[in-house]
Design a protein around this motif. Sequence first.
Motif, PDB file in Angstrom:
ATOM      1  N   CYS A  91      35.064  30.528  24.193  1.00 51.96           N
ATOM      2  CA  CYS A  91      35.142  31.898  23.677  1.00 51.96           C
ATOM      3  C   CYS A  91      36.200  32.060  22.591  1.00 51.96           C
ATOM      4  O   CYS A  91      36.078  32.935  21.737  1.00 51.96           O
ATOM      5  CB  CYS A  91      35.366  32.884  24.825  1.00 51.96           C
ATOM      6  SG  CYS A  91      33.879  33.064  25.845  1.00 51.96           S
ATOM      7  N   THR A 129      36.524  30.241  20.121  1.00 50.91           N
ATOM      8  CA  THR A 129      35.922  29.843  18.847  1.00 50.91           C
ATOM      9  C   THR A 129      34.917  30.859  18.323  1.00 50.91           C
ATOM     10  O   THR A 129      34.390  30.672  17.235  1.00 50.91           O
ATOM     11  CB  THR A 129      35.207  28.481  19.002  1.00 50.91           C
ATOM     12  OG1 THR A 129      34.062  28.646  19.859  1.00 50.91           O
ATOM     13  CG2 THR A 129      36.139  27.427  19.569  1.00 50.91           C
ATOM     14  N   LEU A 130      34.660  31.901  19.068  1.00 51.51           N
ATOM     15  CA  LEU A 130      33.578  32.835  18.719  1.00 51.51           C
ATOM     16  C   LEU A 130      34.062  34.044  17.930  1.00 51.51           C
ATOM     17  O   LEU A 130      35.214  34.453  18.028  1.00 51.51           O
ATOM     18  CB  LEU A 130      32.894  33.314  20.007  1.00 51.51           C
ATOM     19  CG  LEU A 130      32.303  32.220  20.892  1.00 51.51           C
ATOM     20  CD1 LEU A 130      31.779  32.815  22.186  1.00 51.51           C
ATOM     21  CD2 LEU A 130      31.206  31.459  20.165  1.00 51.51           C
ATOM     22  N   GLU A 131      33.137  34.615  17.198  1.00 49.96           N
ATOM     23  CA  GLU A 131      33.390  35.867  16.474  1.00 49.96           C
ATOM     24  C   GLU A 131      33.586  36.993  17.483  1.00 49.96           C
ATOM     25  O   GLU A 131      32.993  36.963  18.567  1.00 49.96           O
ATOM     26  CB  GLU A 131      32.214  36.199  15.554  1.00 49.96           C
ATOM     27  CG  GLU A 131      31.997  35.202  14.436  1.00 49.96           C
ATOM     28  CD  GLU A 131      33.138  35.192  13.434  1.00 49.96           C
ATOM     29  OE1 GLU A 131      33.662  36.273  13.120  1.00 49.96           O
ATOM     30  OE2 GLU A 131      33.507  34.093  12.984  1.00 49.96           O
ATOM     31  N   PRO A 132      34.368  38.005  17.135  1.00 46.39           N
ATOM     32  CA  PRO A 132      34.631  39.117  18.068  1.00 46.39           C
ATOM     33  C   PRO A 132      33.377  39.853  18.548  1.00 46.39           C
ATOM     34  O   PRO A 132      33.394  40.456  19.608  1.00 46.39           O
ATOM     35  CB  PRO A 132      35.526  40.055  17.268  1.00 46.39           C
ATOM     36  CG  PRO A 132      36.127  39.213  16.201  1.00 46.39           C
ATOM     37  CD  PRO A 132      35.126  38.122  15.901  1.00 46.39           C
ATOM     38  N   THR A 133      32.282  39.775  17.803  1.00 45.85           N
ATOM     39  CA  THR A 133      31.061  40.496  18.174  1.00 45.85           C
ATOM     40  C   THR A 133      30.100  39.655  19.012  1.00 45.85           C
ATOM     41  O   THR A 133      29.063  40.146  19.428  1.00 45.85           O
ATOM     42  CB  THR A 133      30.327  40.981  16.916  1.00 45.85           C
ATOM     43  OG1 THR A 133      30.074  39.840  16.069  1.00 45.85           O
ATOM     44  CG2 THR A 133      31.149  42.015  16.153  1.00 45.85           C
ATOM     45  N   ASN A 134      30.450  38.402  19.282  1.00 44.30           N
ATOM     46  CA  ASN A 134      29.589  37.534  20.076  1.00 44.30           C
ATOM     47  C   ASN A 134      29.536  38.030  21.529  1.00 44.30           C
ATOM     48  O   ASN A 134      30.566  38.387  22.097  1.00 44.30           O
ATOM     49  CB  ASN A 134      30.125  36.100  20.014  1.00 44.30           C
ATOM     50  CG  ASN A 134      29.262  35.134  20.789  1.00 44.30           C
ATOM     51  OD1 ASN A 134      29.328  35.085  22.009  1.00 44.30           O
ATOM     52  ND2 ASN A 134      28.453  34.378  20.073  1.00 44.30           N
ATOM     53  N   LYS A 181      31.984  36.308  23.861  1.00 45.90           N
ATOM     54  CA  LYS A 181      33.372  36.718  23.605  1.00 45.90           C
ATOM     55  C   LYS A 181      33.631  38.099  24.206  1.00 45.90           C
ATOM     56  O   LYS A 181      34.646  38.310  24.870  1.00 45.90           O
ATOM     57  CB  LYS A 181      33.630  36.740  22.098  1.00 45.90           C
ATOM     58  CG  LYS A 181      34.981  37.255  21.696  1.00 45.90           C
ATOM     59  CD  LYS A 181      35.917  36.132  21.516  1.00 45.90           C
ATOM     60  CE  LYS A 181      37.183  36.628  20.848  1.00 45.90           C
ATOM     61  NZ  LYS A 181      38.307  35.834  21.269  1.00 45.90           N
TER      62      LYS A 181
END
Length: 171
Positions: free
Chosen positions: A10, A12-17, A20
Amino acid sequence: MSKPSYCQYCRTLEPTNIHKIYHDTEYGKRVKCDNELFERLTLEIFQAGLSWDIILKKRSHFQEAFSKFQIIQVAKYNQEHIEKLMLNKAIVRNRKKIEATIYNARKMMQLKSENGSFYNWLEDNRLKTLSEWTILLKKNFNFVGTEIANEFLKGANLLDGAHDEDCYLNN
């Protein structure tokens, strides 16, 4: 090389994933609402053999299909409901998991009646090990094994270890 933990992934993920968002706002947070606990257990059951990604993407459809996880409503489901759910392409259509969900709602109603709430029953058993929890959950619910018990309990903060020691949520 070992697979990264959920916390590492998590990071490594974009905030909107969706992962995440779930990790940061729900996973490992204390859940006291019986209906939310029912949802968490049900989603873990449906995830068995599949990826968590599939379940998170279909979550709103599961909520719609299972009366927003209102235990009292799902406990009333009958064969007609099962057949309707088996035709619902928006959810995972697995008869055994659907039937387990209905059975589990009925069992939660019983536990609520005996303990004031499902959460109270869980709290009364809080000091159990994962092995003890697994035995207890398997005794009371359908389609629950060690991995489902582990993820359900950690996800609802009823068992330690949801987040890595160095997870940014622990700071």
